[in-house]
Write a protein that holds these residues in place. Sequence first.
Motif, PDB file in Angstrom:
ATOM      1  N   GLY A   1      -5.112  -0.021   3.584  1.00  0.00           N
ATOM      2  CA  GLY A   1      -4.059   0.179   2.603  1.00  0.00           C
ATOM      3  C   GLY A   1      -4.088   1.587   2.029  1.00  0.00           C
ATOM      4  O   GLY A   1      -4.984   2.385   2.312  1.00  0.00           O
ATOM      5  N   GLY A   2      -3.097   1.879   1.217  1.00  0.00           N
ATOM      6  CA  GLY A   2      -3.033   3.197   0.590  1.00  0.00           C
ATOM      7  C   GLY A   2      -1.675   3.442  -0.017  1.00  0.00           C
ATOM      8  O   GLY A   2      -0.849   2.529  -0.137  1.00  0.00           O
ATOM      9  N   LEU A   3      -1.455   4.704  -0.383  1.00  0.00           N
ATOM     10  CA  LEU A   3      -0.193   5.132  -0.964  1.00  0.00           C
ATOM     11  C   LEU A   3       0.649   5.786   0.129  1.00  0.00           C
ATOM     12  O   LEU A   3       0.160   6.677   0.834  1.00  0.00           O
ATOM     13  CB  LEU A   3      -0.453   6.119  -2.097  1.00  0.00           C
ATOM     14  CG  LEU A   3       0.765   6.801  -2.722  1.00  0.00           C
ATOM     15  CD1 LEU A   3       1.671   5.775  -3.393  1.00  0.00           C
ATOM     16  CD2 LEU A   3       0.319   7.880  -3.704  1.00  0.00           C
ATOM     17  N   VAL A   4       1.871   5.363   0.251  1.00  0.00           N
ATOM     18  CA  VAL A   4       2.758   5.906   1.279  1.00  0.00           C
ATOM     19  C   VAL A   4       4.155   6.059   0.696  1.00  0.00           C
ATOM     20  O   VAL A   4       4.551   5.289  -0.190  1.00  0.00           O
ATOM     21  CB  VAL A   4       2.752   4.995   2.523  1.00  0.00           C
ATOM     22  CG1 VAL A   4       3.291   3.619   2.207  1.00  0.00           C
ATOM     23  CG2 VAL A   4       3.501   5.633   3.681  1.00  0.00           C
ATOM     24  N   GLN A   5       4.877   7.044   1.183  1.00  0.00           N
ATOM     25  CA  GLN A   5       6.249   7.236   0.710  1.00  0.00           C
ATOM     26  C   GLN A   5       7.190   6.240   1.367  1.00  0.00           C
ATOM     27  O   GLN A   5       6.911   5.741   2.469  1.00  0.00           O
ATOM     28  CB  GLN A   5       6.699   8.656   1.038  1.00  0.00           C
ATOM     29  CG  GLN A   5       5.964   9.733   0.250  1.00  0.00           C
ATOM     30  CD  GLN A   5       6.542  11.108   0.488  1.00  0.00           C
ATOM     31  OE1 GLN A   5       7.258  11.344   1.446  1.00  0.00           O
ATOM     32  NE2 GLN A   5       6.228  12.038  -0.406  1.00  0.00           N
ATOM     33  N   PRO A   6       8.298   5.929   0.715  1.00  0.00           N
ATOM     34  CA  PRO A   6       9.294   5.056   1.346  1.00  0.00           C
ATOM     35  C   PRO A   6       9.687   5.587   2.722  1.00  0.00           C
ATOM     36  O   PRO A   6       9.870   6.791   2.909  1.00  0.00           O
ATOM     37  CB  PRO A   6      10.478   5.113   0.365  1.00  0.00           C
ATOM     38  CG  PRO A   6       9.841   5.398  -0.957  1.00  0.00           C
ATOM     39  CD  PRO A   6       8.689   6.318  -0.654  1.00  0.00           C
ATOM     40  N   GLY A   7       9.769   4.667   3.678  1.00  0.00           N
ATOM     41  CA  GLY A   7      10.060   5.032   5.055  1.00  0.00           C
ATOM     42  C   GLY A   7       8.826   5.317   5.880  1.00  0.00           C
ATOM     43  O   GLY A   7       8.922   5.471   7.103  1.00  0.00           O
ATOM     44  N   GLY A   8       7.683   5.390   5.240  1.00  0.00           N
ATOM     45  CA  GLY A   8       6.444   5.682   5.939  1.00  0.00           C
ATOM     46  C   GLY A   8       5.842   4.461   6.609  1.00  0.00           C
ATOM     47  O   GLY A   8       6.411   3.358   6.577  1.00  0.00           O
ATOM     48  N   SER A   9       4.671   4.661   7.204  1.00  0.00           N
ATOM     49  CA  SER A   9       3.993   3.601   7.955  1.00  0.00           C
ATOM     50  C   SER A   9       2.525   3.507   7.551  1.00  0.00           C
ATOM     51  O   SER A   9       1.925   4.496   7.111  1.00  0.00           O
ATOM     52  CB  SER A   9       4.068   3.885   9.458  1.00  0.00           C
ATOM     53  OG  SER A   9       5.398   3.912   9.909  1.00  0.00           O
ATOM     54  N   LEU A  10       1.993   2.324   7.722  1.00  0.00           N
ATOM     55  CA  LEU A  10       0.571   2.073   7.551  1.00  0.00           C
ATOM     56  C   LEU A  10       0.154   1.026   8.566  1.00  0.00           C
ATOM     57  O   LEU A  10       0.974   0.191   8.973  1.00  0.00           O
ATOM     58  CB  LEU A  10       0.246   1.542   6.151  1.00  0.00           C
ATOM     59  CG  LEU A  10       0.181   2.509   4.979  1.00  0.00           C
ATOM     60  CD1 LEU A  10      -0.010   1.723   3.679  1.00  0.00           C
ATOM     61  CD2 LEU A  10      -0.924   3.528   5.153  1.00  0.00           C
ATOM     62  N   ARG A  11      -1.118   1.054   8.958  1.00  0.00           N
ATOM     63  CA  ARG A  11      -1.659  -0.024   9.780  1.00  0.00           C
ATOM     64  C   ARG A  11      -2.855  -0.619   9.058  1.00  0.00           C
ATOM     65  O   ARG A  11      -3.839   0.075   8.790  1.00  0.00           O
ATOM     66  CB  ARG A  11      -2.090   0.466  11.162  1.00  0.00           C
ATOM     67  CG  ARG A  11      -2.451  -0.701  12.087  1.00  0.00           C
ATOM     68  CD  ARG A  11      -2.781  -0.279  13.490  1.00  0.00           C
ATOM     69  NE  ARG A  11      -4.157   0.181  13.606  1.00  0.00           N
ATOM     70  CZ  ARG A  11      -4.864   0.137  14.737  1.00  0.00           C
ATOM     71  NH1 ARG A  11      -4.318  -0.355  15.832  1.00  0.00           N
ATOM     72  NH2 ARG A  11      -6.095   0.605  14.768  1.00  0.00           N
ATOM     73  N   LEU A  12      -2.718  -1.889   8.744  1.00  0.00           N
ATOM     74  CA  LEU A  12      -3.802  -2.620   8.109  1.00  0.00           C
ATOM     75  C   LEU A  12      -4.686  -3.255   9.173  1.00  0.00           C
ATOM     76  O   LEU A  12      -4.214  -3.645  10.243  1.00  0.00           O
ATOM     77  CB  LEU A  12      -3.256  -3.704   7.186  1.00  0.00           C
ATOM     78  CG  LEU A  12      -2.247  -3.263   6.122  1.00  0.00           C
ATOM     79  CD1 LEU A  12      -1.881  -4.458   5.239  1.00  0.00           C
ATOM     80  CD2 LEU A  12      -2.758  -2.113   5.311  1.00  0.00           C
ATOM     81  N   SER A  13      -5.971  -3.382   8.847  1.00  0.00           N
ATOM     82  CA  SER A  13      -6.910  -4.058   9.730  1.00  0.00           C
ATOM     83  C   SER A  13      -7.605  -5.175   8.978  1.00  0.00           C
ATOM     84  O   SER A  13      -7.746  -5.126   7.754  1.00  0.00           O
ATOM     85  CB  SER A  13      -7.975  -3.072  10.246  1.00  0.00           C
ATOM     86  OG  SER A  13      -7.389  -2.040  10.995  1.00  0.00           O
ATOM     87  N   CYS A  14      -8.034  -6.145   9.727  1.00  0.00           N
ATOM     88  CA  CYS A  14      -8.752  -7.281   9.154  1.00  0.00           C
ATOM     89  C   CYS A  14      -9.869  -7.629  10.123  1.00  0.00           C
ATOM     90  O   CYS A  14      -9.593  -8.006  11.268  1.00  0.00           O
ATOM     91  CB  CYS A  14      -7.801  -8.460   8.975  1.00  0.00           C
ATOM     92  SG  CYS A  14      -8.608 -10.024   8.580  1.00  0.00           S
ATOM     93  N   THR A  15     -11.099  -7.501   9.662  1.00  0.00           N
ATOM     94  CA  THR A  15     -12.240  -7.744  10.526  1.00  0.00           C
ATOM     95  C   THR A  15     -12.988  -8.980  10.061  1.00  0.00           C
ATOM     96  O   THR A  15     -13.282  -9.130   8.873  1.00  0.00           O
ATOM     97  CB  THR A  15     -13.188  -6.539  10.516  1.00  0.00           C
ATOM     98  OG1 THR A  15     -12.471  -5.379  10.958  1.00  0.00           O
ATOM     99  CG2 THR A  15     -14.361  -6.772  11.455  1.00  0.00           C
ATOM    100  N   ALA A  16     -13.283  -9.855  10.999  1.00  0.00           N
ATOM    101  CA  ALA A  16     -14.001 -11.086  10.692  1.00  0.00           C
ATOM    102  C   ALA A  16     -15.483 -10.930  11.020  1.00  0.00           C
ATOM    103  O   ALA A  16     -15.854 -10.247  11.964  1.00  0.00           O
ATOM    104  CB  ALA A  16     -13.422 -12.243  11.476  1.00  0.00           C
ATOM    105  N   SER A  17     -16.297 -11.571  10.260  1.00  0.00           N
ATOM    106  CA  SER A  17     -17.729 -11.580  10.509  1.00  0.00           C
ATOM    107  C   SER A  17     -18.184 -13.020  10.713  1.00  0.00           C
ATOM    108  O   SER A  17     -17.395 -13.959  10.581  1.00  0.00           O
ATOM    109  CB  SER A  17     -18.470 -10.951   9.327  1.00  0.00           C
ATOM    110  OG  SER A  17     -18.226 -11.700   8.149  1.00  0.00           O
ATOM    111  N   ARG A  18     -19.433 -13.193  11.046  1.00  0.00           N
ATOM    112  CA  ARG A  18     -20.057 -14.507  11.112  1.00  0.00           C
ATOM    113  C   ARG A  18     -19.240 -15.523  11.893  1.00  0.00           C
ATOM    114  O   ARG A  18     -18.750 -16.511  11.360  1.00  0.00           O
ATOM    115  CB  ARG A  18     -20.328 -15.031   9.702  1.00  0.00           C
ATOM    116  CG  ARG A  18     -21.331 -14.212   8.921  1.00  0.00           C
ATOM    117  CD  ARG A  18     -21.670 -14.848   7.595  1.00  0.00           C
ATOM    118  NE  ARG A  18     -22.255 -16.165   7.794  1.00  0.00           N
ATOM    119  CZ  ARG A  18     -22.644 -16.950   6.798  1.00  0.00           C
ATOM    120  NH1 ARG A  18     -22.520 -16.558   5.547  1.00  0.00           N
ATOM    121  NH2 ARG A  18     -23.161 -18.130   7.027  1.00  0.00           N
TER     122      ARG A  18
END
Length: 125
Positions: A9-26
């Motif tokens: 996550g983070g701060l992004v301007q309108p129209g921008g992009s982000l890629r979230l990740s989700c890592t599982a353990s155990r």
Amino acid sequence: QVQVVESGGGLVQPGGSLRLSCTASRGGFGGHAMGWFRQIPGVEAEGITCMTWSGGRTFYVDSVKDRMAMSRDNDKNTLYLQMNNLKPEDTAMYYCAACVSLPRLIQVASTWHDWGPGTQVTVSS
């Protein structure tokens, strides 16, 4: 039980992009369908996408369809949420969690379980 940690996550301007990740353990994702939901303080959580264990089917709610794409790599125990053309109304804490891969249940908060601490997405100019 699935144990996950979200990131990206983070701060992004309108129209921008982000890629979230989700890592599982155990033990990884334990054969569960997995997805993403988001929440703004004081507002009920909104489920936005759920993908079957195999990755063969993915469901999106209308508010993110055509702008967000979920993928998963079970060998790496990681999920991704590619978010494009972000809008201020996408601002929220994003969580990955186990879900029920039926379109009518994506937005039923009680069907989600085993989420992580979340990652904040802020869309603002």
